[in-house]
Structure formats: structure tokens, C-alpha cells
Enzyme design. Structure first.
Site, PDB file in Angstrom:
ATOM      1  N   ARG A 118       0.827  -1.274  -0.046  1.00 37.51           N
ATOM      2  CA  ARG A 118       0.061  -0.045   0.193  1.00 37.51           C
ATOM      3  C   ARG A 118       0.867   1.309   0.073  1.00 37.51           C
ATOM      4  O   ARG A 118       0.308   2.351   0.317  1.00 37.51           O
ATOM      5  CB  ARG A 118      -1.016  -0.109   1.169  1.00 37.51           C
ATOM      6  CG  ARG A 118      -1.925  -1.268   1.288  1.00 37.51           C
ATOM      7  CD  ARG A 118      -3.111  -0.980   1.891  1.00 37.51           C
ATOM      8  NE  ARG A 118      -3.890  -2.145   2.100  1.00 37.51           N
ATOM      9  CZ  ARG A 118      -3.826  -3.201   2.937  1.00 37.51           C
ATOM     10  NH1 ARG A 118      -2.974  -3.228   3.891  1.00 37.51           N
ATOM     11  NH2 ARG A 118      -4.826  -4.213   2.761  1.00 37.51           N
ATOM     12  N   LYS A 140       2.690  11.087 -11.376  1.00 40.43           N
ATOM     13  CA  LYS A 140       1.682  10.396 -12.212  1.00 40.43           C
ATOM     14  C   LYS A 140       2.404   8.913 -12.577  1.00 40.43           C
ATOM     15  O   LYS A 140       3.583   9.011 -13.087  1.00 40.43           O
ATOM     16  CB  LYS A 140       1.305  10.950 -13.786  1.00 40.43           C
ATOM     17  CG  LYS A 140       0.183  12.019 -13.493  1.00 40.43           C
ATOM     18  CD  LYS A 140      -0.400  12.346 -14.838  1.00 40.43           C
ATOM     19  CE  LYS A 140      -1.602  13.475 -14.806  1.00 40.43           C
ATOM     20  NZ  LYS A 140      -2.035  13.796 -16.313  1.00 40.43           N
ATOM     21  N   GLU A 182       7.843  17.388 -25.329  1.00 33.19           N
ATOM     22  CA  GLU A 182       7.472  17.905 -24.174  1.00 33.19           C
ATOM     23  C   GLU A 182       7.806  19.208 -23.827  1.00 33.19           C
ATOM     24  O   GLU A 182       7.191  20.071 -22.982  1.00 33.19           O
ATOM     25  CB  GLU A 182       7.659  16.842 -23.202  1.00 33.19           C
ATOM     26  CG  GLU A 182       6.914  15.401 -23.594  1.00 33.19           C
ATOM     27  CD  GLU A 182       5.355  15.162 -23.388  1.00 33.19           C
ATOM     28  OE1 GLU A 182       4.795  16.042 -23.017  1.00 33.19           O
ATOM     29  OE2 GLU A 182       4.981  14.106 -23.134  1.00 33.19           O
ATOM     30  N   LYS A 224       6.273  22.865 -14.657  1.00 32.69           N
ATOM     31  CA  LYS A 224       5.692  21.565 -14.220  1.00 32.69           C
ATOM     32  C   LYS A 224       5.365  21.697 -12.841  1.00 32.69           C
ATOM     33  O   LYS A 224       4.295  21.263 -12.322  1.00 32.69           O
ATOM     34  CB  LYS A 224       6.321  20.267 -14.781  1.00 32.69           C
ATOM     35  CG  LYS A 224       5.619  19.031 -14.348  1.00 32.69           C
ATOM     36  CD  LYS A 224       5.429  17.885 -15.369  1.00 32.69           C
ATOM     37  CE  LYS A 224       4.524  16.881 -14.816  1.00 32.69           C
ATOM     38  NZ  LYS A 224       4.431  15.804 -15.317  1.00 32.69           N
ATOM     39  N   GLU A 234      -4.987  16.826 -10.944  1.00 35.84           N
ATOM     40  CA  GLU A 234      -5.956  17.215 -12.187  1.00 35.84           C
ATOM     41  C   GLU A 234      -7.412  17.293 -12.020  1.00 35.84           C
ATOM     42  O   GLU A 234      -7.847  16.687 -12.969  1.00 35.84           O
ATOM     43  CB  GLU A 234      -5.187  16.166 -13.043  1.00 35.84           C
ATOM     44  CG  GLU A 234      -5.615  16.665 -14.550  1.00 35.84           C
ATOM     45  CD  GLU A 234      -5.035  15.855 -15.790  1.00 35.84           C
ATOM     46  OE1 GLU A 234      -3.923  15.334 -15.707  1.00 35.84           O
ATOM     47  OE2 GLU A 234      -5.711  15.306 -16.619  1.00 35.84           O
ATOM     48  N   ARG A 238      -3.974  21.355 -14.362  1.00 40.67           N
ATOM     49  CA  ARG A 238      -3.114  20.364 -14.530  1.00 40.67           C
ATOM     50  C   ARG A 238      -3.387  19.651 -15.847  1.00 40.67           C
ATOM     51  O   ARG A 238      -2.387  19.104 -16.696  1.00 40.67           O
ATOM     52  CB  ARG A 238      -2.707  19.137 -13.623  1.00 40.67           C
ATOM     53  CG  ARG A 238      -1.897  18.087 -13.650  1.00 40.67           C
ATOM     54  CD  ARG A 238      -1.316  17.191 -12.776  1.00 40.67           C
ATOM     55  NE  ARG A 238      -0.356  16.499 -13.220  1.00 40.67           N
ATOM     56  CZ  ARG A 238       0.417  15.684 -12.459  1.00 40.67           C
ATOM     57  NH1 ARG A 238       0.326  15.726 -11.085  1.00 40.67           N
ATOM     58  NH2 ARG A 238       1.478  15.118 -12.982  1.00 40.67           N
ATOM     59  N   ASN A 242      -1.707  18.285 -20.879  1.00 42.48           N
ATOM     60  CA  ASN A 242      -1.802  17.174 -21.951  1.00 42.48           C
ATOM     61  C   ASN A 242      -2.357  17.823 -23.361  1.00 42.48           C
ATOM     62  O   ASN A 242      -2.699  16.852 -24.064  1.00 42.48           O
ATOM     63  CB  ASN A 242      -3.371  16.437 -21.449  1.00 42.48           C
ATOM     64  CG  ASN A 242      -3.119  15.549 -20.135  1.00 42.48           C
ATOM     65  OD1 ASN A 242      -2.231  14.840 -20.324  1.00 42.48           O
ATOM     66  ND2 ASN A 242      -4.047  15.657 -19.272  1.00 42.48           N
ATOM     67  N   HIS A 245      -2.029  15.160 -26.031  1.00 41.24           N
ATOM     68  CA  HIS A 245      -2.083  13.914 -25.746  1.00 41.24           C
ATOM     69  C   HIS A 245      -3.083  13.219 -25.942  1.00 41.24           C
ATOM     70  O   HIS A 245      -3.134  11.726 -26.288  1.00 41.24           O
ATOM     71  CB  HIS A 245      -1.876  14.043 -24.196  1.00 41.24           C
ATOM     72  CG  HIS A 245      -0.617  14.038 -23.779  1.00 41.24           C
ATOM     73  ND1 HIS A 245       0.159  15.664 -24.011  1.00 41.24           N
ATOM     74  CD2 HIS A 245       0.555  13.651 -22.970  1.00 41.24           C
ATOM     75  CE1 HIS A 245       1.497  15.453 -23.424  1.00 41.24           C
ATOM     76  NE2 HIS A 245       1.501  14.350 -22.768  1.00 41.24           N
ATOM     77  N   HIS A 249      -2.200   9.969 -27.736  1.00 39.69           N
ATOM     78  CA  HIS A 249      -2.420   8.653 -27.011  1.00 39.69           C
ATOM     79  C   HIS A 249      -3.367   7.908 -27.902  1.00 39.69           C
ATOM     80  O   HIS A 249      -3.079   6.509 -28.246  1.00 39.69           O
ATOM     81  CB  HIS A 249      -3.214   8.659 -25.914  1.00 39.69           C
ATOM     82  CG  HIS A 249      -2.430   9.286 -24.665  1.00 39.69           C
ATOM     83  ND1 HIS A 249      -2.915   9.492 -23.590  1.00 39.69           N
ATOM     84  CD2 HIS A 249      -1.125   9.156 -24.545  1.00 39.69           C
ATOM     85  CE1 HIS A 249      -2.097   9.962 -22.617  1.00 39.69           C
ATOM     86  NE2 HIS A 249      -0.895   9.915 -23.226  1.00 39.69           N
ATOM     87  N   HIS A 262       6.411   8.191 -27.714  1.00 40.09           N
ATOM     88  CA  HIS A 262       5.206   9.049 -26.809  1.00 40.09           C
ATOM     89  C   HIS A 262       5.604  10.290 -27.301  1.00 40.09           C
ATOM     90  O   HIS A 262       4.397  10.948 -27.831  1.00 40.09           O
ATOM     91  CB  HIS A 262       5.431   8.860 -25.400  1.00 40.09           C
ATOM     92  CG  HIS A 262       4.454   9.796 -24.591  1.00 40.09           C
ATOM     93  ND1 HIS A 262       3.158   9.518 -24.549  1.00 40.09           N
ATOM     94  CD2 HIS A 262       4.824  10.694 -24.052  1.00 40.09           C
ATOM     95  CE1 HIS A 262       2.599  10.501 -23.878  1.00 40.09           C
ATOM     96  NE2 HIS A 262       3.537  11.447 -23.515  1.00 40.09           N
TER      97      HIS A 262
END
Ligand code: NAD
Ligand code: GLY
Length: 358
Positions: A118, A140, A182, A224, A234, A238, A242, A245, A249, A262
């Protein structure tokens, strides 16, 4: 050496950026509260940097797990190798997991750290430009699913990020360009002076001049860190990170993970977002051309994969973490150096933008 901080209250953590940091225990060691350390790396990065990392960690009980290299291995099945190593070595809940590698290793090691017992301590040592400017910062973590990119994951912050800029010397050119996508993103979403600096310094970055690289990394991480401090999970701003993205994606999932890098997919996604913005009257054709020119100079692709139709894009884009109640949300430039979250994009204009390119 530069130090920035991600200001998250009692989870505040430093980002160290500089040359030769990997060999200097003083930066890393204060952030390791345990004796048990698992370094997660891959078959490409480990032969280059694992020995030096272990030497820096000398005196601790270190083990390493070496994953196969590639986006196609960013899966739950491969992640299980990390859990197996932790259990085989009887690591307890006070152990530390260190990611040594690019964004794939970082995202996987971070997700393992979030899940094992955990949650255990986590440190990022990013070794690609993309990871140094983006993925190692902000917490993330995720793995892919065949039906969707980064769909299984958690927010889990590291205790520190150590970006040794010397590691970029061994990075292939194509990966350097993917990282630049990026970097350019930060200029486009919120930092016009940085965008202008990038236009002036792109050749120095492509030539891997140390001072240019470290300035680009620092300015990217500063952007960032500010965004993450303001909106860690987010719920708002935030999402701007993206930009490109949702399109990107779709390309990564639609072409099979690992075919397009990517950063390459994000670059083309930013072009498509800019073209859609132009249709909405938010960017002039001249501004779109300026974006295309910068990405082209960074040796990034400007044309979509030929076998991905507009229908394919729309189907794949519907599986996106920003989708809310079935409604697509896109990040779109609104002027240069600014962007917005658009949740009411005219589907006809979106289709026209995609059809113009497929
Ligand atoms: P990557 O991790 O696949 O690394 C690219 C390639 O470079 C790999 O082959 C790797 O082994 C190799 N490599 C790494 N460091 C090297 C070095 N110093 N010298 C030589 N080779 C080296 O890809 P990436 O571009 O670093 O990261 C992309 C991943 O990051 C994607 O999975 C993406 O989803 C994720 N990402 C996550 C976030 C986030 O916020 N968590 C943000 C952006 C991207
Ligand atoms: N790369 C997107 C984010 O960290 O939010």
C-alpha cells in the site's frame, strides 16, 4: 547544479538538475529512509548506469530488477516482475524503490511503489530528456492496457528527482527529439518567453550543448512544478499538460505501443490541436505554421500514420482520462503561449481537422 521544489506541503520534494549528480551520494542518500533499496531499470539503461548508481548507494542493501525495454512492456504482467523481486528479497513496507531510466521505467516503478504494501518510498532518477522534463515530476504513475494508454495507475509522488544531465549523452537522437516535444509543450501551453527562447536555441539543444539542455530542463521543470503544486490531482489546470496527448495517445494505441515514440505522438497531437484551434479562430494560420516549423526543426513528425483514419482517431480518442460523462475534453492553444480546456468542441470541426490530415 540547480534545485527546484515541488511545493506539496509535507510531501514537498526537490528536483536536482546537474552534471555528474549520479556519482554524488550527498544528493540521493538523505532521501532514502530505509536500508532496503530496489533499483528498477531496463535492459538498455542498466548496462550504462546501474553500476554507478549502486556504487553511490554503497552501504545499503540494494537489489535490482531489470525490465525489458519498450513501451510495449509497460504492462501489468511485466510490473509483476517488480512485485516478485520485492517479495523474493523480503522487502518490507519501509523499503525504497528507485526508478533508473526513462518515462516507462519511471511510470512502472512509481506504480509499483504506490501499490507494494500500500505504498513504499519512491525516488526518480530520470535518464531521458522526456523523463527529466516531464514524467519524473508530478507523481503520475501507470501502466498501459491494450485498450488504452496509461489507463491503470495512481498519483504517487517521489521523495526526490535526480536528473543527471550527463546521462543524456548516450540518448539516441530520436529520443532526444521526442523529449523536445514535451519541452515545446510548456512553451505552447503557458510560457511564451520560453517558446521564443526555444525558437532561438533549438540548434544548441539538438547539438546537446550542456548549458542549453540544463536551461531547457530547468524551465520545463519549473513550469511543471508550478502546475503540479497548484493542481496535484488534475481537477483543473494540470489537464493543460495534456496538450496534444488525446490525439497522441490515440496514435500510440492505434499503431501498437512502441511504434511511435510518446513524444512523437504528442508532437503530432500538438499540430492537430493547433489546426483545430485555427478552425475555431483561436490561432492564425501564421501561428500554426510557427508551431509546425519549430516541431519540424526538432525533427518531429508532422504527418499522421497513413493507416489511421479519422474514424479510427475518433474511436480511440473516446478512451481518454479527460473524458467526463462521455464528453470529450481537449486541450487547445488559444493564442501562442496559452491554452485552454475545451469541453464543447464542435465534433464537425474536429472531424474536419482529422479528415484534412488522413
Ligand atoms: P522510454 O522510457 O521508453 O525511454 C526511451 C528509450 O531510451 C528506451 O529505449 C530507453 O531504454 C532508452 N534510454 C533511457 N535512458 C537512456 C540513456 N540515458 N541513454 C540511452 N538510452 C536511454 O521513453 P520516454 O520517452 O523516456 O518516456 C515515455 C513514457 O513516459 C511513456 O510511457 C509516457 O506515457 C510516459 N510519460 C509519463 C508522464 C508522467 O507524467 N508520468 C509524462 C510524460 C510521459
Ligand atoms: N504529463 C502530464 C502530467 O503530468 O500531468
Amino acid at each position: 547544479m540547480k534545485t527546484l521544489h515541488v511545493e506539496l506541503g509535507d510531501r514537498r520534494y526537490p528536483i536536482y538538475i546537474g552534471s555528474g549528480l549520479l556519482d554524488q551520494p550527498d544528493w540521493l542518500r538523505p532521501h532514502i529512509p530505509s536500508r532496503q533499496v530496489l533499483v528498477v531499470s531496463n535492459t538498455t539503461v542498466a548496462p550504462l548506469y546501474l553500476k554507478r548508481t549502486l556504487a553511490t548507494l554503497g552501504g545499503l542493501r540494494c537489489e535490482a530488477v531489470i525490465l525489458p525495454d519498450g513501451e510495449q512492456y509497460k504492462t501489468l504482467a511485466v510490473l509483476d516482475e517488480v512485485f516478485t523481486a520485492l517479495l523474493q528479497h523480503r522487502f518490507d513496507r519501509n523499503c525504497t524503490i528507485i526508478a533508473l531510466g526513462g518515462g516507462v521505467v519511471g511510470d512502472m516503478a512509481g506504480f509499483a511503489a504506490a501499490c507494494y504494501q500500500r505504498g513504499v518510498h519512491f525516488i526518480q532518477i530520470p535518464t531521458t530528456l522526456l523523463a527529466q522534463v516531464d514524467s519524473s515530476v508530478g507523481g503520475k504513475t501507470a501502466v498501459n492496457h491494450p485498450l488504452g494508454k496509461n489507463m491503470i495507475g495512481a498519483f504517487y509522488q517521489p521523495r526526490c528527482v535526480l536528473a543527471d544531465t550527463d546521462t543524456l549523452a548516450t540518448l539516441p537522437d530520436r529520443e532526444l527529439s521526442a523529449g523536445l516535444a514535451e519541452v515545446i509543450k510548456y512553451g505552447l501551453i503557458r510560457d511564451l518567453p520560453f517558446l521564443e527562447w526555444l525558437e532561438a536555441n533549438l540548434d544548441a539543444l539538438l547539438a546537446r550543448e550542456g548549458s542549453a539542455l540544463s536551461e531547457a530542463i530547468e524551465r520545463s521543470c519549473r513550469n511543471k512544478a508550478e502546475i503540479v503544486a497548484a493542481d496535484e490531482r488534475e481537477t483543473g489546470e494540470r489537464a493543460l499538460l495534456n496538450l496534444g496527448h488525446t490525439f497522441g495517445h490515440a496514435i500510440e494505441t492505434g499503431t501498437g505501443y512502441g511504434t511511435w515514440l510518446h513524444g512523437e505522438a504528442v508532437a503530432l497531437g500538438m499540430v492537430l490541436a493547433a489546426e483545430l484551434s485555427a478552425r475555431l479562430g483561436w490561432l492564425s494560420e501564421k501561428q500554426v505554421e510557427r508551431i509546425r516549423t519549430l516541431l519540424d526543426r526538432a525533427r518531429l513528425p508532422l504527418a499522421p500514420p497513413p493507416d489511421l483514419s479519422a474514424d479510427d482517431f475518433l474511436r480511440l480518442m473516446a478512451v481518454d482520462k479527460k473524458v467526463k460523462d462521455g464528453q470529450l475534453r481537449l486541450i487547445l492553444p488559444r493564442g501562442l503561449g496559452q491554452s485552454i480546456i475545451a469541453d464543447d468542441v464542435d465534433p464537425i470541426l474536429l472531424r474536419k481537422t482529422l479528415e484534412a490530415r488522413s
